[in-house]
Write an enzyme that holds these catalytic residues in place. Structure first.
Site, PDB file in Angstrom:
ATOM      1  N   HIS A   1       0.844  -1.210   0.000  1.00 49.95           N
ATOM      2  CA  HIS A   1       0.000   0.000   0.000  1.00 49.95           C
ATOM      3  C   HIS A   1       0.876   1.257   0.000  1.00 49.95           C
ATOM      4  O   HIS A   1       0.573   2.244  -0.667  1.00 49.95           O
ATOM      5  CB  HIS A   1      -0.876   0.037   1.261  1.00 49.95           C
ATOM      6  CG  HIS A   1      -1.863  -1.072   1.360  1.00 49.95           C
ATOM      7  ND1 HIS A   1      -1.780  -2.055   2.318  1.00 49.95           N
ATOM      8  CD2 HIS A   1      -2.969  -1.350   0.637  1.00 49.95           C
ATOM      9  CE1 HIS A   1      -2.790  -2.891   2.180  1.00 49.95           C
ATOM     10  NE2 HIS A   1      -3.528  -2.496   1.165  1.00 49.95           N
TER      11      HIS A   1
ATOM     12  N   GLY B   1      -2.705  -1.902  -6.825  1.00 48.45           N
ATOM     13  CA  GLY B   1      -1.594  -2.841  -6.968  1.00 48.45           C
ATOM     14  C   GLY B   1      -1.903  -3.904  -8.014  1.00 48.45           C
ATOM     15  O   GLY B   1      -3.045  -4.349  -8.161  1.00 48.45           O
ATOM     16  N   GLU B   2      -0.843  -4.318  -8.721  1.00 40.16           N
ATOM     17  CA  GLU B   2      -1.010  -5.393  -9.705  1.00 40.16           C
ATOM     18  C   GLU B   2      -1.187  -6.753  -9.039  1.00 40.16           C
ATOM     19  O   GLU B   2      -1.483  -7.728  -9.701  1.00 40.16           O
ATOM     20  CB  GLU B   2       0.208  -5.429 -10.644  1.00 40.16           C
ATOM     21  CG  GLU B   2       0.188  -4.311 -11.648  1.00 40.16           C
ATOM     22  CD  GLU B   2       1.342  -4.382 -12.621  1.00 40.16           C
ATOM     23  OE1 GLU B   2       2.318  -5.125 -12.347  1.00 40.16           O
ATOM     24  OE2 GLU B   2       1.280  -3.685 -13.647  1.00 40.16           O
TER      25      GLU B   2
END
Ligand code: PAF
Length: 280
Positions: A39, A149-150
């Protein structure tokens, strides 16, 4: 300096109005809290790209398909605020539940196509919950850019599609997965793994990278998947929900590497559902 925590939509709107008046941009980092380095990398990306950054923390009940998972989801607002303090974000939006789902709330955002594989069938209702809450956060904040996020690659595709389809004027930006030294993808759910399970989970990413290398060398996918399933069972994973090679473009299934692809895994270890994906 402590970061202001906003619990009411009106307060978020007032901030946004002020920034808009001055022609300043806003980057949004939507989260469910239990913040980790993954994060924080999104916060860094947002800080680098935008004049202002708001992090949202809302454990969205509508995206949990199991009441037990919702009950067990870590809630760590105080620690989250401490982790964010050094980054100097403008505000943390922790909306009271009625600010997202007021009495009589009746609208759901639902997508076809990209939601129909992997997480979709395995977690009924999950993507409706994600798309609904993210659409609300986009509209409430009026942010210029949002950072995801991937690690949740399918979620990233769902959110991009949703924003495009609904003409929400926001740019959705995917950021690389942050990993432990072992390769284990950082996730709030890792907190629920025993130390022994963390060690086992750390073996999944190297296994995926080895599979990717074989695919790049031209091997067919089916035997590689069979070997990975066997290895996960040997490691003690109780249930492998999917191991899929899919097109980066539209998540269609692939049997060999003929267009850009990602390898996806979802499996249960120690009562915790772990997911990961890598570019092949
Ligand atoms: O990825 C998450 O943490 C959540 O799915 C999100 C995007 C914050 C929506 O609740």
């Amino acid at each position: 300096m402590t970061t202001p925590i906003l619990r009411r939509l009106d307060d978020l709107r007032a901030l946004r109005r002020d920034w808009t008046r001055k022609g300043e941009t806003l980057g949004l980092v939507p989260t469910m809290g239990a913040l980790h380095a993954g994060h924080l990398s999104l916060v860094e990306a947002a800080k680098a790209a935008c004049d202002h950054v708001v992090v949202t923390i809302f454990v969205n009940p509508r995206q949990f398909n199991s009441p037990e998972d919702l009950a067990n989801y870590p809630r760590t607002e105080h620690a989250d605020a401490e982790k964010l303090a050094p980054f100097g974000v403008d505000a943390i939006y922790v909306p009271d539940p009625d600010q997202i789902y007021p009495e009589g709330y009746a609208t759901t955002v639902s997508l076809s196509g990209v939601t129909e594989v992997m997480e979709g069938p395995n977690r009924p209702g999950h993507f409706e919950g994600v798309a609904t809450v993210v659409a609300k956060l986009f509209l409430q904040s009026g942010a210029d850019q949002a950072f995801f996020g991937e690690k949740d690659y399918q979620q990233l595709m769902v959110v991009k599609r949703m924003a495009r389809d609904l003409d929400i004027p926001i740019e959705v930006i995917g950021c690389p997965t942050v990993r432990e030294v072992s390769g284990l993808a950082m996730s709030s759910r890792n907190m629920r793994l025993s130390p022994q399970a963390v060690e086992i989970a750390g073996q999944v990413n190297p296994m995926m990278e080895a599979a990717a290398a074989r695919l790049r060398a031209g091997e067919d996918y089916a035997p590689i998947e069979a070997e990975m399933r066997a290895s996960l069972a040997d490691l003690g994973f109780s249930d492998v929900e999917y191991i899929d090679l899919r097109s980066t473009e539209d998540l269609s299934a692939m049997t060999r590497l003929d267009t850009p692809a990602r390898l996806f895994i979802a499996a249960w270890l120690d009562g915790v559902r772990l997911i990961d994906n890598i570019a092949v």
